[in-house]
Design a protein around this motif. Structure first.
Motif, short mmCIF file in Angstrom:
data_model
loop_
_atom_site.label_atom_id
_atom_site.label_comp_id
_atom_site.label_asym_id
_atom_site.label_seq_id
_atom_site.Cartn_x
_atom_site.Cartn_y
_atom_site.Cartn_z
N ILE A 157 1.53 -11.86 -20.12
CA ILE A 157 2.27 -10.65 -20.23
C ILE A 157 0.56 -9.93 -19.90
CG2 ILE A 157 3.82 -8.54 -20.63
CD1 ILE A 157 5.41 -10.65 -21.63
N GLU A 158 0.00 -9.01 -21.21
CA GLU A 158 -0.92 -8.84 -21.20
C GLU A 158 -2.19 -9.08 -19.32
OE1 GLU A 158 -4.51 -7.24 -24.00
OE2 GLU A 158 -3.70 -8.82 -24.39
N LYS A 159 -2.29 -10.53 -19.49
CA LYS A 159 -3.52 -10.85 -18.49
C LYS A 159 -2.52 -10.35 -17.01
CE LYS A 159 -5.62 -14.66 -16.45
NZ LYS A 159 -5.94 -15.83 -16.49
N HIS A 160 -1.46 -10.59 -17.14
CA HIS A 160 -1.12 -10.09 -15.63
C HIS A 160 -0.72 -8.63 -14.96
CE1 HIS A 160 1.52 -10.05 -12.09
NE2 HIS A 160 2.74 -9.47 -12.93
N THR A 161 -0.38 -7.74 -16.17
CA THR A 161 -0.47 -6.24 -16.37
C THR A 161 -1.87 -5.52 -16.26
OG1 THR A 161 -0.45 -6.31 -18.63
CG2 THR A 161 1.29 -6.15 -17.21
N GLN A 162 -2.65 -6.24 -16.66
CA GLN A 162 -4.26 -5.83 -16.14
C GLN A 162 -4.48 -6.39 -15.20
OE1 GLN A 162 -6.23 -4.08 -18.04
NE2 GLN A 162 -7.90 -3.97 -17.01
N SER A 163 -4.65 -7.29 -14.54
CA SER A 163 -4.67 -7.55 -13.51
C SER A 163 -3.86 -6.77 -12.02
CB SER A 163 -3.95 -8.83 -13.00
OG SER A 163 -4.46 -10.13 -11.62
N GLY A 164 -2.48 -6.34 -11.69
CA GLY A 164 -1.62 -5.16 -11.11
C GLY A 164 -2.06 -4.06 -11.69
N LEU A 165 -3.13 -3.27 -12.51
CA LEU A 165 -3.49 -2.48 -12.23
C LEU A 165 -4.55 -2.69 -11.66
CD1 LEU A 165 -2.61 -0.91 -16.25
CD2 LEU A 165 -1.55 -0.52 -13.54
N GLU A 166 -5.48 -3.36 -11.51
CA GLU A 166 -6.87 -3.58 -11.25
C GLU A 166 -6.75 -4.09 -9.24
OE1 GLU A 166 -8.39 -7.69 -12.34
OE2 GLU A 166 -8.82 -6.42 -14.14
N LEU A 167 -5.79 -4.92 -9.38
CA LEU A 167 -5.31 -4.25 -8.07
C LEU A 167 -4.94 -3.02 -6.92
CD1 LEU A 167 -4.30 -5.47 -5.12
CD2 LEU A 167 -1.81 -5.44 -5.74
N VAL A 168 -4.29 -2.21 -7.85
CA VAL A 168 -4.15 -0.78 -7.74
C VAL A 168 -5.93 0.15 -7.83
CG1 VAL A 168 -3.64 1.27 -7.87
CG2 VAL A 168 -2.18 -0.52 -8.17
N GLU A 169 -5.93 -0.38 -8.16
CA GLU A 169 -7.54 -0.41 -7.93
C GLU A 169 -8.60 -0.15 -6.94
OE1 GLU A 169 -9.42 -0.89 -11.99
OE2 GLU A 169 -8.77 0.93 -12.67
N LYS A 170 -8.37 -1.89 -6.45
CA LYS A 170 -9.18 -2.45 -6.03
C LYS A 170 -8.43 -1.23 -3.99
CE LYS A 170 -9.89 -6.82 -5.76
NZ LYS A 170 -8.91 -8.55 -6.06
N TYR A 171 -7.17 -1.51 -4.52
CA TYR A 171 -6.47 -1.18 -2.93
C TYR A 171 -7.11 0.51 -2.55
CZ TYR A 171 -2.79 0.59 0.71
OH TYR A 171 -2.60 1.04 1.53
N VAL A 172 -7.20 1.14 -3.67
CA VAL A 172 -7.33 2.51 -3.43
C VAL A 172 -9.25 2.67 -2.93
CG1 VAL A 172 -8.63 4.65 -5.00
CG2 VAL A 172 -5.94 3.31 -5.18
N LYS A 173 -9.90 1.81 -3.42
CA LYS A 173 -11.42 1.78 -2.89
C LYS A 173 -10.93 0.93 -1.91
CE LYS A 173 -13.43 0.54 -7.46
NZ LYS A 173 -14.23 -0.26 -8.24
N PHE A 174 -10.28 0.56 -1.35
CA PHE A 174 -10.06 0.07 0.59
C PHE A 174 -10.19 1.03 1.30
CE2 PHE A 174 -6.96 -1.38 3.16
CZ PHE A 174 -7.39 -1.91 4.47
N VAL A 175 -8.46 2.13 0.55
CA VAL A 175 -8.36 3.14 1.49
C VAL A 175 -9.63 3.98 1.50
CG1 VAL A 175 -7.19 4.88 1.46
CG2 VAL A 175 -6.27 2.87 1.01
N LYS A 176 -10.38 4.33 0.48
CA LYS A 176 -11.47 4.93 0.10
C LYS A 176 -12.45 4.85 1.98
CE LYS A 176 -11.39 7.40 -4.15
NZ LYS A 176 -11.61 7.23 -5.29
N GLU A 177 -12.72 4.41 1.70
CA GLU A 177 -13.50 2.59 2.58
C GLU A 177 -13.10 2.81 3.99
OE1 GLU A 177 -15.08 -0.87 1.76
OE2 GLU A 177 -15.92 -0.39 -0.43
N ARG A 178 -12.37 2.84 4.08
CA ARG A 178 -11.02 3.31 5.29
C ARG A 178 -11.20 4.83 6.62
NH1 ARG A 178 -6.46 2.58 8.43
NH2 ARG A 178 -7.03 3.40 10.59
#
Length: 530
Positions: A14-35
């Protein structure tokens, strides 16, 4: 189904999954910024491109600026500039609605997740501490029980030994009894610790950790929901500006449909028509007979050949392909006749507007002066003297320029039907007066030397077939038609239109009895035949 029930033993997962989910949000924010950076760069390049090809926009005097193909290209550049603005708006909205919002939400989720994991860690540490106490009491119980067994065995052995004194036997029994009592106390303590641990363990696995896991589940689901909304905004942000982008593209299409090759052709002719007639044949000069060279006659002094147009300067190229730039003169004498007349007419219209403006100002100043004289408390009449004097000087100067350009236009217009150039002038008070085609006041009938030209022009009409009417007009005002070439009319009278106004303010009309002449265009309402 929930994590607290189904994943009660998967804390690390559970700890690993929630951390991975937050990292996905960060990745999407970076993607939108580059867009957005791509959008901004694209918009900037579009703006620079539009600006690069729209640099001549400020030069309205260029002949090509009036062509529909040129105007359409300018419209396309403007639409592209607006289109670039919409791309910038997409980038701005994505930054505000997705990047900034998700980044803020992400920080809140991180802090919340940290709090839940800290609670889980504390619960686990508490359970581990209780277990250590249980293990310690268990080992103590085990140790004391063995000591009690040894003490009991020693007391029994001493009691059976015939050599042992009664005191030794009594002492051994007391030691065994004490050890048994200590072992019993350790046993009770161990039982109490075990009961405590089991209770805490049950609380840990059935209450504390499931509650924390469910909180983490709710956090993760909110993250997923928020991220999904961010995905939708990625599309909706562009969809919201699509109607305006569509209008930009429609504007480009409209610019293409507005291109009119026929109108452009007519405009090129209008702008560049010289008014010259084609050169006549060059006469044969028979030097053997001693005949002097003579030029063939041509109407109105039209140049007979290339050399005449160049002032007989044989060192210059053929006039049709002449590339040298003529010296610009104030009377536009450097231009061909047709273009000269148009420029003179345009100049007269500009001066007339300025003169009317000054006349209006003079009239306003006069009224203001009268008000000041009647009501001194409102102002000093003498304070207007400078403005009145300056306005009067401007009016005199403009009248002088007006007369000068009228004279030049009269000279330039002495060759044909472009003699008419103005519909109004100004009297000494700055008010409008109707002018005839030759520039004379309509209410004066004094002969003008230039009227001979009009008489000759009218004679030409008499020799030709009457032109077919192209429409009709109705007089709104009375017009005396006192000058040569004009025709009188009464308010309400219906006349046939023979020739449209060519931009000089005069229209050629015909009565039922066949009389023809020019009338001010502004005095009638015209209906042309379809």
């Amino acid at each position: 189904m929930d994590w607290g029930t189904e994943l009660w033993d998967q804390c690390d997962i559970i700890e690993k999954h929630t951390q991975s989910g937050l990292e996905l949000v960060e990745k999407y924010v970076k993607f939108v910024k580059e867009r957005t950076e791509i959008e901004q760069s694209y918009a900037k390049q579009l703006r620079n491109l539009s600006k690069k090809y729209n640099q001549k926009r400020s030069n309205k005097d260029e002949p090509d600026c009036r062509l529909s193909s040129y105007q359409s290209f300018v419209d396309i550049l403007n639409e592209m500039n607006d289109y670039a603005g919409q791309r910038e708006l997409i980038a701005e909205n994505m930054i505000m609605n997705i990047c900034i919002d998700l980044t803020k939400y992400l920080q809140e989720l991180k802090q919340e997740r940290k709090t839940y994991l800290l609670e889980a860690k504390k619960a686990q540490q508490s359970l581990e501490s209780t277990y250590k106490q249980l293990d310690s009491s268990k080992k103590r119980f085990e140790r004391e029980w063995r000591e009690a067994e040894r003490a009991a065995q020693y007391a029994e052995k001493t009691d059976q030994d015939i050599n042992a004194t009664k005191a030794d036997v009594e002492k051994a029994k007391q030691q065994a009894h004490m050890r048994a009592r200590v072992a019993e106390d350790c046993k009770n303590d161990y039982a109490a610790q075990l009961q405590k641990y089991n209770k805490e363990q049950s609380q840990f696995y059935f209450n504390d950790m499931p509650l924390i896991f469910n909180k983490l589940q709710d956090l993760d689901e909110r993250r997923i929901r928020k991220l999904g909304h961010g995905y939708i905004l990625f599309s909706d942000t562009e969809k919201n500006v699509m109607p305006i982008i569509g209008k930009c593209l429609e504007g480009i299409t409209k610019a293409g449909t507005n291109v009119n090759e026929k109108n452009d052709t007519m405009l090129i002719i209008e702008q560049n028509k010289s008014g010259f007639e084609r050169p006549g044949d060059v006469e044969f000069e028979d030097y053997s007979q001693g005949i002097n060279r003579a030029s063939s006659d041509s109407s109105l002094g039209t140049p007979k050949g290339p050399m005449d147009l160049l002032g007989k300067n044989k060192s210059k190229n053929f006039w049709l392909f002449k590339r040298s730039k003529p010296t610009v003169t104030e009377d536009f004498g450097h231009l061909p006749p047709e273009q000269r007349r148009k420029r003179l007419q345009q100049k007269l219209e500009e001066i007339s507007k300025e003169l009317q403006k000054e006349a209006d100002q003079s009239e306003a100043l006069g009224k203001m002066k009268d008000v000041y004289e009647k009501n001194p408390q409102m102002g000093d009449p003498a304070s207007l003297a400078t403005q009145i004097s300056q306005t009067s000087q401007n009016i005199e100067r403009l009248r002088g320029e007006l007369n000068k350009y009228e004279t030049w236009l009269s000279e330039a217009g002495a060759r044909g039907d472009t003699l008419r150039y103005r519909a109004h002038s100004f009297n000494n008070n700055g008010a409008h007066e109707v002018l005839s085609p030759d520039g004379a006041h309509s209410d004066e009938s004094t002969p003008d030397p230039s009227q001979a030209i009009y008489a000759e022009f009218d004679d030409d009409f008499e020799d030709e077939e009457p032109a077919a009417p192209i429409g009709k007009c109705t007089a709104m005002y009375n017009f005396p038609g006192a000058s040569e070439g004009t025709i009188s009319m009464q308010e309400g009278e219906v006349l046939a239109v023979v020739e449209e106004d060519k931009g000089d303010g005069w229209t050629r009309v015909r009565r039922h009895n066949g009389d023809e002449g020019y009338i001010p265009t502004s005095y009638v309402t015209i209906t042309l035949n379809k």
